[in-house]
Design an enzyme around this catalytic site. Structure first.
Site, PDB file in Angstrom:
ATOM      1  N   TYR A   1       0.802  -1.225   0.000  1.00  0.00           N
ATOM      2  CA  TYR A   1       0.000   0.000   0.000  1.00  0.00           C
ATOM      3  C   TYR A   1       0.830   1.268   0.000  1.00  0.00           C
ATOM      4  O   TYR A   1       1.935   1.310   0.552  1.00  0.00           O
ATOM      5  CB  TYR A   1      -0.909   0.012   1.238  1.00  0.00           C
ATOM      6  CG  TYR A   1      -1.806  -1.201   1.318  1.00  0.00           C
ATOM      7  CD1 TYR A   1      -2.891  -1.333   0.461  1.00  0.00           C
ATOM      8  CD2 TYR A   1      -1.565  -2.214   2.241  1.00  0.00           C
ATOM      9  CE1 TYR A   1      -3.724  -2.448   0.534  1.00  0.00           C
ATOM     10  CE2 TYR A   1      -2.385  -3.322   2.315  1.00  0.00           C
ATOM     11  CZ  TYR A   1      -3.461  -3.442   1.463  1.00  0.00           C
ATOM     12  OH  TYR A   1      -4.266  -4.538   1.532  1.00  0.00           O
TER      13      TYR A   1
ATOM     14  N   ASP B   1      -0.558   4.409   1.411  1.00  0.00           N
ATOM     15  CA  ASP B   1      -1.806   4.806   2.056  1.00  0.00           C
ATOM     16  C   ASP B   1      -2.210   6.258   1.836  1.00  0.00           C
ATOM     17  O   ASP B   1      -3.395   6.562   1.748  1.00  0.00           O
ATOM     18  CB  ASP B   1      -1.724   4.521   3.569  1.00  0.00           C
ATOM     19  CG  ASP B   1      -1.869   3.036   3.898  1.00  0.00           C
ATOM     20  OD1 ASP B   1      -2.537   2.327   3.121  1.00  0.00           O
ATOM     21  OD2 ASP B   1      -1.326   2.591   4.912  1.00  0.00           O
ATOM     22  N   ALA B   2      -1.232   7.155   1.788  1.00  0.00           N
ATOM     23  CA  ALA B   2      -1.597   8.569   1.614  1.00  0.00           C
ATOM     24  C   ALA B   2      -2.091   8.814   0.195  1.00  0.00           C
ATOM     25  O   ALA B   2      -3.134   9.424  -0.023  1.00  0.00           O
ATOM     26  CB  ALA B   2      -0.411   9.469   1.941  1.00  0.00           C
TER      27      ALA B   2
ATOM     28  N   GLY C   1      -6.146  11.856   5.613  1.00  0.00           N
ATOM     29  CA  GLY C   1      -7.131  12.737   6.226  1.00  0.00           C
ATOM     30  C   GLY C   1      -8.523  12.139   6.187  1.00  0.00           C
ATOM     31  O   GLY C   1      -9.226  12.101   7.190  1.00  0.00           O
TER      32      GLY C   1
ATOM     33  N   ASN D   1      -7.694  -1.679   8.221  1.00  0.00           N
ATOM     34  CA  ASN D   1      -7.434  -2.371   9.474  1.00  0.00           C
ATOM     35  C   ASN D   1      -6.505  -1.611  10.408  1.00  0.00           C
ATOM     36  O   ASN D   1      -6.658  -1.638  11.612  1.00  0.00           O
ATOM     37  CB  ASN D   1      -6.844  -3.752   9.200  1.00  0.00           C
ATOM     38  CG  ASN D   1      -5.644  -3.712   8.270  1.00  0.00           C
ATOM     39  OD1 ASN D   1      -5.666  -3.013   7.242  1.00  0.00           O
ATOM     40  ND2 ASN D   1      -4.588  -4.435   8.590  1.00  0.00           N
ATOM     41  N   TYR D   2      -5.502  -0.931   9.830  1.00  0.00           N
ATOM     42  CA  TYR D   2      -4.459  -0.307  10.633  1.00  0.00           C
ATOM     43  C   TYR D   2      -4.856   1.074  11.107  1.00  0.00           C
ATOM     44  O   TYR D   2      -5.533   1.814  10.411  1.00  0.00           O
ATOM     45  CB  TYR D   2      -3.178  -0.177   9.807  1.00  0.00           C
ATOM     46  CG  TYR D   2      -2.098  -1.096  10.296  1.00  0.00           C
ATOM     47  CD1 TYR D   2      -1.875  -2.311   9.671  1.00  0.00           C
ATOM     48  CD2 TYR D   2      -1.328  -0.754  11.397  1.00  0.00           C
ATOM     49  CE1 TYR D   2      -0.897  -3.169  10.138  1.00  0.00           C
ATOM     50  CE2 TYR D   2      -0.344  -1.610  11.857  1.00  0.00           C
ATOM     51  CZ  TYR D   2      -0.130  -2.816  11.230  1.00  0.00           C
ATOM     52  OH  TYR D   2       0.830  -3.665  11.689  1.00  0.00           O
ATOM     53  N   ASP D   3      -4.360   1.437  12.267  1.00  0.00           N
ATOM     54  CA  ASP D   3      -4.511   2.801  12.777  1.00  0.00           C
ATOM     55  C   ASP D   3      -3.132   3.425  12.928  1.00  0.00           C
ATOM     56  O   ASP D   3      -2.253   2.833  13.562  1.00  0.00           O
ATOM     57  CB  ASP D   3      -5.219   2.797  14.133  1.00  0.00           C
ATOM     58  CG  ASP D   3      -6.680   2.396  14.014  1.00  0.00           C
ATOM     59  OD1 ASP D   3      -6.945   1.302  13.469  1.00  0.00           O
ATOM     60  OD2 ASP D   3      -7.547   3.165  14.450  1.00  0.00           O
ATOM     61  N   TYR D   4      -2.956   4.571  12.323  1.00  0.00           N
ATOM     62  CA  TYR D   4      -1.704   5.321  12.430  1.00  0.00           C
ATOM     63  C   TYR D   4      -1.950   6.552  13.277  1.00  0.00           C
ATOM     64  O   TYR D   4      -2.736   7.421  12.902  1.00  0.00           O
ATOM     65  CB  TYR D   4      -1.217   5.765  11.055  1.00  0.00           C
ATOM     66  CG  TYR D   4      -0.802   4.633  10.158  1.00  0.00           C
ATOM     67  CD1 TYR D   4       0.491   4.131  10.205  1.00  0.00           C
ATOM     68  CD2 TYR D   4      -1.699   4.065   9.263  1.00  0.00           C
ATOM     69  CE1 TYR D   4       0.878   3.084   9.381  1.00  0.00           C
ATOM     70  CE2 TYR D   4      -1.314   3.014   8.433  1.00  0.00           C
ATOM     71  CZ  TYR D   4      -0.023   2.527   8.501  1.00  0.00           C
ATOM     72  OH  TYR D   4       0.357   1.499   7.693  1.00  0.00           O
TER      73      TYR D   4
ATOM     74  N   HIS E   1       6.229  -0.971   7.574  1.00  0.00           N
ATOM     75  CA  HIS E   1       5.572   0.336   7.431  1.00  0.00           C
ATOM     76  C   HIS E   1       6.661   1.372   7.239  1.00  0.00           C
ATOM     77  O   HIS E   1       7.607   1.410   8.032  1.00  0.00           O
ATOM     78  CB  HIS E   1       4.808   0.730   8.694  1.00  0.00           C
ATOM     79  CG  HIS E   1       3.738  -0.223   9.105  1.00  0.00           C
ATOM     80  ND1 HIS E   1       2.427  -0.062   8.751  1.00  0.00           N
ATOM     81  CD2 HIS E   1       3.784  -1.330   9.860  1.00  0.00           C
ATOM     82  CE1 HIS E   1       1.713  -1.049   9.262  1.00  0.00           C
ATOM     83  NE2 HIS E   1       2.505  -1.829   9.950  1.00  0.00           N
TER      84      HIS E   1
ATOM     85  N   MET F   1      12.274  22.634   5.898  1.00  0.00           N
ATOM     86  CA  MET F   1      12.902  23.416   6.966  1.00  0.00           C
ATOM     87  C   MET F   1      13.277  24.786   6.415  1.00  0.00           C
ATOM     88  O   MET F   1      13.853  24.894   5.325  1.00  0.00           O
ATOM     89  CB  MET F   1      14.157  22.698   7.479  1.00  0.00           C
ATOM     90  CG  MET F   1      13.942  21.250   7.926  1.00  0.00           C
ATOM     91  SD  MET F   1      12.726  21.046   9.243  1.00  0.00           S
ATOM     92  CE  MET F   1      13.629  21.731  10.639  1.00  0.00           C
TER      93      MET F   1
END
Lengths: 724, 724
Positions: free
Chosen positions: A364, A366-367, A373, A453-456, A514, A522
Site C-alpha cells: 500500500y 496509504d496517503a 485525512g 485495518n491499521y490505525d496510524y 511500514h 525546513m
C-alpha cells in the site's frame, strides 16, 4: 441538505438501508444474490455488520458551525463556502459537460513568497483550489481561481498513475464484486452468510503491463459473524479484481477453499461487549489536569500559539495533518524565528511479505491511494486525547465535489508526563548541595488515521527547548491470512507456506513493513539553508602522541547537490544531519541549525527492481534533501494509484540539483518491521517510534535555562469525581 | 551520633568549616597555602563555593525512620542495623588489625534457588554481606555471615583493578593536590582565588604499565567565582596525578597557561538567582492528578505492586537502582508469571574524544569507579518526579563502614501522558461506525545519578500490556575544555586542536560517548530460557512464481553458545531478539518470550586495542547473552578502577559457553554520541533514549483487550491552587 456532515449522513443512510435490507432480504436463507440490477442493498452490504452503539461515548462532543467560516490565513484550508464555489465553477465548466468524478479538492497554497510576506491584517492572496478529477479514464488537473470564478489552468496527466481513490470507487468495486455470480458462488461455498459479509478493497499496486491503462482494485472479504472485528476472519484466497471505471470483474482468484474461516470468538474489542474483567488490580482515576485551562490558544481556527511556539495547523485530505510556518520565539531576544515552512507525512508505504496470488499486491501507499485525512475519524475524547484537548475538524470533499465535515479529527493538547526538562545535582564528591530540576511540558497535535485495518497515530510534539518530536504509533488490526493450521505443531518443518506467525487458530499475522516518509520543508531563519552531514570519524593518534590510540572527530561536510544528501543510516559510520542557515550565525559564529535525530528505524530491504520498491523508491534512503519545488510534495508521486514510480522522490533526486544555500526540503523516512505475535491479536497494543528535529546552535544557549519549576502551592486542588 | 544521614552531616560540617575557613584564612589575599599539615580547611576547600539555599525547595519532604527497619524479603538491602553488625564483625576480625578502608558493603544476595523458592511468611535465607575493603594496597573480598556473626570467606584479589572510589579517596586526592606547592603556584599563576577553587577527581583509567600497581587519580580544578556552575570555568591543562594510598603527587601537568578561564556570566542555573523572565508565554499549572491516590502499593518497603505487575525495587551503591523478580499477571488465567529475575545498569562507559594530556584519560566507568547509587541525590519533588510519587531512600556505607541514608533517591509514580494503549476506528470505506480507544497508564521507577557534571536519569517503565521500557536521560553539565578561541572565526582552518564544538566564549564542548550496559537476567516463566535471533531475510521469488520479485521472511536461529549471541545491530540485516522459554508454549505452540527492542542507539567506534576500549569491551556489541553466573554482575569487572579489562563481559563471553535452554542473562548496551552545541550550555536539556522488553507470544492474545476506557464521570474535579 446541500451541506452535510458526511459521516452523520452515511450513518443515517446505513440505518435506513439496514432496516430496508433486513425486511427485504431473507437473511436466514442464503442464496445467490442478484446485484446485476442497481439495487441499493448491494452497495450497502458492507455496512450490514455494523452494530448500533459501537462508538465509545466518553464525553459529549462539541460541534462547530463551519457554514459561516471564512479563511483568515493564506494557508487556511478551503471552507465549505469555497468548496461549494469550486463545485459551481466546475459544474459550469464547458470541457466537463459530462460530470467528472472528483477525487481531490484542496487549497492551492499561494507561492511561498506570498505566504512569507503576508502579515495578519493584510488581504489574503488570491484563493485557488487544486482539483483532480477523472473523466473517461483520464486524470485532469485543474486550478480553480476562486476570486476570478473560473478554471485558470487545466492539464491532463499522461503518466501511469491515477488519483486517490474516492468513496465512490470503493462502492463501485464492492457492488461489482457482489453482483458477480461466481463470486457469490464462492461465498456460498465457503459457508459464509451474505449478511455476515464484510469486504475491503486493497489497492492494486502495479505489477507490469497486465493491468495498465485501466483502474483496477481488489475486493477481498471477511466474515463478520459474531464480531465487528471481521479482519480476523478472512475468507482466504478469494480475490476479485475489478475494473472500477468499466464496472466489471477482471478476474476472480479463488484458491483458498480448503482454508477455514477463522473463528470469531474473543475478537470483539468493543467496550460495550466486554463482560469478564481483566486479571489486574484496577487503576484509580488519573488525569492530566489544568484547572486554569491549557496554556495554548488557537487563533482564527488554525494558528496555534503556545509557550514559545507559533504554527499553523490544518487537516488535509491526503496528508492528514499539516504543520506550517512553525516558528519559535528566541528565548533571549524575543524574536519569532522560522524553523519549518511545512511539515507533513507525505507518503506511507506498507509492503506485505507474501508472494501469494492473494497477497503479493498488498504494498500500500496509504496517503496517495486512500488518503490519511479522509480516513482519520473522530478521536475518542479522554482516550485518544486527554482532557482539555482542543478538537479541530477537517473539511473535505466527496466524489461529487460536495463538502463534508470530518469532526474532531485532530486534537491539540498540552502534556505533562512527569518528565524532566533539565536537572542537575551536586554530590558530596564536589561538596555542594545544589539540586535543581525543571518539569517538561510539551504541546501535542495528534491525528489517528484508520486506513482499513491499521490505525496510524501521528503526533507532532513541540518542546519549549525548541525540539519537535514527530511520533508515529501503530495500532488497530493486523492484516491476517487464513491458514489450515491450528497450531505450530501442524506446520510442516520447512514452513514454506508460512509468511508470518500464527497469532490465533487458523490465523497468520503476515510479516510486513511500514514506512512513513515526511516532507520537512525546513526554513531555519529564512529559506536559504544548507544540509550538513557531521560525520564522526575514528582518528588514530601518532606514536607517542598520546596514551590513547584512537578518538572520534566530528567532520562537517556541506552537501553541494542532491547526491551528497542521500543518506542510509549507519550505526558504525554515524553522522549528525543538520539543516543550517549559513548566513545566520550565533555570536560564536556557529551557523543556526536544526538536526534530524533518528530514533528506532527500519529500512526497506526489497529488491530495488521489485515493482513495489520502484513505486516506494522514496524509501531507498532514510534521508534525502531536495531543492524546494512546489510540485514535489508527494514522495510517491502526485498520482500514486497504480503508478510505476516515475514521479517519486527518488526520481526527482536523480536530477542531482544544487542544494547548498538554497531553499531545501528534508525528507525523513520512519520505518517499522512487523513480525506479528499473539499479543497483536485481535487488536494491537500501540507500537511507536519517532524522530526529532532538534535545535543545534540555533539558540545562543539553553533556551529553557530560566524555565519555572513546579511548586506545591501552584498545583491544582482536586477531588474525586462527583460520581464516585 | 552513631547513625546519621551522611548528607545532612556533611552539609552541617560544611557550614562549620566554611565559617571556620572564612575567619581563619585570608580569602582576600591569595597566597601559597600550606596544606602540608593536616588542616581541615584543606579537605573542605572543595566545598567553599557552595551557596546556602541552593536546593530547590518545592515541597516539604517526608522522612522515614530507618533505625527500626528489618529485612522482609531475601533481596532486601542491608538495613542500618545489619550494616552496623557488619562493621562490628569486621572491626573484631583478626586479619584486619589495622583498619581497612571500606569501599563497598552490600547484601550478598542468596542463591537464585533460595530466592525463587522463598514465599512471604517463610523465614529469610541467611543474611550475608559482601564487603570490599582495601588494606595495604590490596583489595580484600569478604563474605560476612550476619547470622553466624563472622567472616565466612576472605580472598585477596590479585587482578589489576581496584574497588569503587570512596568519599575518603576523593578527599585525600584533593588534599594532596591542594597541599602541593607547585599546584598552588599554578593556581595563582592562572589568577584564580583559592576561595573560588572547585576541583574534581577524574578517574585515571588504565594506559599501560606507567601507573600500574598503585591507585592513582587525577585532580582538575575550576573557578567557581560568580557561579555554582564551576564546570563551565575550567582551569585548562592543569592536571595533578595523585597516588591515593601514598598520599603523594605523582605528576603535575600544567600546559594550559595561555588559555583563559572562561567567564562565569550566564552560567548560574539556580532558580533562586534568576531574574529576567523567559521570552515565552507562561504556562498554566499542569499536573498528573490522582485524587484517589496512585494505584500502586509498596509493601514491606520494597515490593511494588501495580495493575498486573509485581517487582522488588531497591537502591544499590553501585548500580543505583535494581529491579528484581519482575512478574506480570496473566490477563486470562490470573497466574503471576516471571519475566525478569534481575535488571540493572551494570556499567557506564563514557569515553571523551580528546588525546590531549589533560583529556586522554577521561574514559569513565561511572558505576564501577564512582557508583550510580552513591551519586544519586535526593530527587526534587514535583520537578524530578510528579505529584503522588513515592520516594524510596538508599542506605549506603561510608569509607569507615558506617551506614548513612541517601534520602528520596528513587521515586515511583504512575504516569498518564495522554498516550493511547490501543485504538481502532472503522471508516466509511468499510461502512462501520466503530470507534474504540484505551488510555495508556504506566508505572515508572526513577533515579537520577549525578556523576560529577553529568546527570543520568534512569526510568524503568512498566506497561499493562507487559512491556517494560528502560529509558536513560542525560542532563546536567558538559565536561568542557578551555580554549583561547572566543568564536569560530579565530579557529585556524585546519582546526586540529578542536576536539569539539565552541559552546561559549573560550569553551569547547568536547565530543564524547555514553554507553550504558544493562544486565537483564530474563527468566521467562522460569530460569531455563533460550536466545533466538529472528532474522528478516530477503527472499527472491522464482521466475513465474509471483509478480513480486522479493519479500522478507523471518528465520529463527536459536543460539547454542555465547558466540551465537554477540550481536551488532544492523539496519540492513535486521533481526528481532527473543528470550524464550522453550518449555512454555502458548496454546498455539509458540514459545513464551520477551524480545529486546532497540530504539535509538550508538556504537563504540574506538580502536579495539585502545586501552579504554579494552576496559570498555562490553560495548563491543550491543547485545550479548551469557549463562547465569552469580559472579558475573558487573560488565566492566568487579574491580573496575584502573583495571586492564581482564574481567569484562567480553572476556567472559570468550569462553563460549552453552546458552540454549539454560538460565541466561541478556546484556544490552544503550549508546549516545554527543557532539555538543550551544544549547547544551550551561546546562543540557535532557536527551534520552530507551529500549523495550516486550512480550512476544508470552500472552495468548492482547492482554489489555478488556482494559477500561476513561469516562468523563470518573475523572477528578479540580480547582486552581489555593494560592492563586
Amino acid at each position: 441538505m446541500e451541506i452535510t456532515s458526511y459521516l452523520r449522513f452515511s450513518f443515517i443512510l446505513f440505518i435506513i438501508l439496514f432496516l430496508l435490507a433486513r425486511s427485504w432480504y431473507p437473511l436466514s436463507k442464503p442464496g445467490l444474490l442478484d446485484c446485476s440490477q442497481p439495487v441499493s442493498w448491494c452497495t450497502s452490504k458492507n455496512r450490514i455488520y455494523a452494530k448500533l452503539g459501537s462508538i465509545l461515548e466518553t464525553q459529549v462532543p462539541k460541534s462547530k458551525n463551519h457554514l459561516v467560516e471564512t479563511p483568515n490565513h493564506p494557508l487556511d484550508p478551503l471552507t465549505i463556502q469555497e468548496i461549494n464555489k469550486v463545485r459551481a465553477i466546475i459544474s459550469s465548466y464547458a470541457p466537463f459537460s459530462s460530470s467528472p468524478a472528483i477525487h481531490y479538492v484542496s487549497l492551492e497554497e499561494p507561492d511561498k513568497s506570498w505566504v512569507l510576506s503576508w502579515k495578519k491584517g493584510d488581504p489574503l492572496p488570491p484563493r485557488k483550489a487544486t482539483v483532480i478529477a477523472l473523466l473517461n479514464g483520464q486524470s485532469h488537473l485543474l486550478l480553480v481561481d476562486l476570486d476570478l470564478g473560473r478554471v485558470s489552468s487545466h492539464a491532463i496527466d499522461e503518466g501511469s498513475g491515477y488519483p486517490i481513490l474516492s468513496m465512490n470507487d470503493i462502492s463501485v468495486a464492492l457492488q461489482v464484486a457482489m453482483s458477480n455470480a461466481d463470486f457469490n458462488k464462492s461465498i456460498i461455498a465457503r459457508g459464509v452468510e451474505f449478511s455476515d459479509l464484510a469486504c475491503i478493497t486493497p489497492s492494486a499496486g502495479w505489477y507490469g503491463p497486465n493491468e495498465e491503462g485501466r483502474r483496477v482494485i481488489r475486493v477481498q472479504c471477511f466474515s463478520s459473524q459474531g464480531t465487528p472485528n471481521f479482519y480476523m476472519r478472512p475468507i482466504e484466497g478469494l480475490t476479485v479484481t475489478v475494473d472500477i471505471d468499466r464496472k466489471e470483474v477482471v478476474k476472480i482468484s479463488d484458491k483458498g477453499r480448503g482454508i477455514p474461516v477463522p473463528k470469531g470468538e474473543n475478537t470483539d474489542y468493543r467496550y460495550s461487549t466486554q463482560e469478564k474483567p481483566l486479571e489486574m488490580e484496577p487503576l484509580n482515576p488519573i488525569s492530566i489536569e489544568q484547572p486554569k485551562g491549557p496554556s495554548f490558544k488557537i487563533e482564527d481556527g488554525h494558528m496555534v500559539k503556545w509557550a514559545n511556539w507559533v504554527f499553523h495547523l490544518k487537516a488535509d485530505h491526503r496528508a492528514g495533518m499539516v504543520i506550517s510556518r512553525a516558528m519559535v520565539r528566541d528565548s533571549e531576544t524575543g524574536e519569532l524565528r522560522s524553523v519549518m515552512y511545512k511539515g507533513f507525512s507525505s507518503e506511507l508505504f506498507v509492503p506485505y511479505m507474501d508472494p501469494d496470488e492473494s497477497w503479493y499486491f498488498k504494498t500500500y501507499m496509504d496517503a496517495g491511494e486512500f488518503g490519511m485525512g479522509v480516513t482519520a475519524m473522530s478521536l475518542v475524547p479522554l482516550n485518544d486525547c486527554p482532557r482539555y484537548s482542543y478538537y479541530m475538524d477537517g473539511v473535505f470533499v466527496d466524489s461529487n465535489g460536495k463538502p463534508y465535515v470530518q469532526p474532531n479529527m485532530i486534537c491539540v493538547f498540552e502534556r505533562y508526563a512527569g518528565d524532566i526538562g533539565w536537572r542537575h545535582s551536586e554530590t558530596p564528591f564536589t561538596g555542594s548541595e545544589t539540586r535543581e530540576a525543571r518539569p517538561k511540558v510539551t504541546l501535542v497535535a495528534r491525528m489517528a488515521a484508520s486506513v482499513g485495518n491499521y490505525d496510524y497515530i501521528f503526533d507532532w510534539e513541540f518542546q519549549t527547548d525548541g525540539l519537535i518530536r514527530v511520533k508515529v504509533g501503530l495500532s488497530g488490526m493486523l492484516m491476517v491470512k487464513g491458514t489450515p493450521y491450528q497450531n505450530v505443531y501442524q506446520v510442516p518443518q520447512d514452513q514454506n507456506d508460512m509468511t508470518g506467525s500464527l497469532v490465533s487458530e487458523n490465523v497468520i499475522g503476515v510479516v510486513h513493513d511500514h514506512f512513513i516518509t515526511f516532507h520537512l520543508d525546513m526554513d531555519i531563519d529564512g529559506s536559504n539553508n544548507s544540509f550538513v552531514e557531521v560525520n564522526l570519524v575514528k582518528e588514530e593518534t601518532l606514536p607517542g602522541e598520546s596514551p590513547r590510540k584512537s578518538y572520534l572527530k566530528a567532520k562537517r561536510n556541506v552537501a553541494k547537490t542532491e547526491n551528497d544528501a542521500r543518506i542510509k543510516l549507519k550505526l558504525y559510520d554515524p553522522s549528525e544531519f543538520h539543516v543550517v542557515n549559513p548566513s545566520r550565525r550565533s555570536r560564536l559564529g556557529n551557523p543556526a541549525g536544526y538536526k534530524v535525530v533518528p530514533a528506532g528505524n527500519a529500512a526497506s530491504l526489497l529488491d530495488l527492481h521489485d515493482p513495489p520498491q520502484l513505486r516506494g523508491a522514496f524509501t531507498n534512503n532514510q534521508i534525502w534533501v531536495t531543492p524546494y519545488n512546489k510540485t514535489e510534495q508527494w514522495a510517491g508521486g502526485l498520482l500514486a494509484y497504480q503508478s510505476k514510480g516515475e514521479d517519486t522522490l527518488a526520481v526527482w533526486s536523480e536530477r542531482n540539483r544544487p542544494i547548498e544555500n538554497k531553499d531545501i526540503v528534508l525528507w525523513y523516512t520512519l520505518g517499522f518491521h512487523h513480525i506479528p505475535c499473539q499479543e497483536d491479536f485481535p487488536v494491537m497494543p500501540t507500537v511507536s517510534s519517532s524522530f526529532d528535529l532538534k535545535p543545534v546552535n540555533f539558540f545562543e544557549s539553553n533556551p529553557i535555562l530560566r524555565a519555572m519549576p513546579n511548586f506545591e502551592k501552584d498545583l491544582p486542588v482536586c477531588g474525586s469525581a462527583a460520581s464516585s
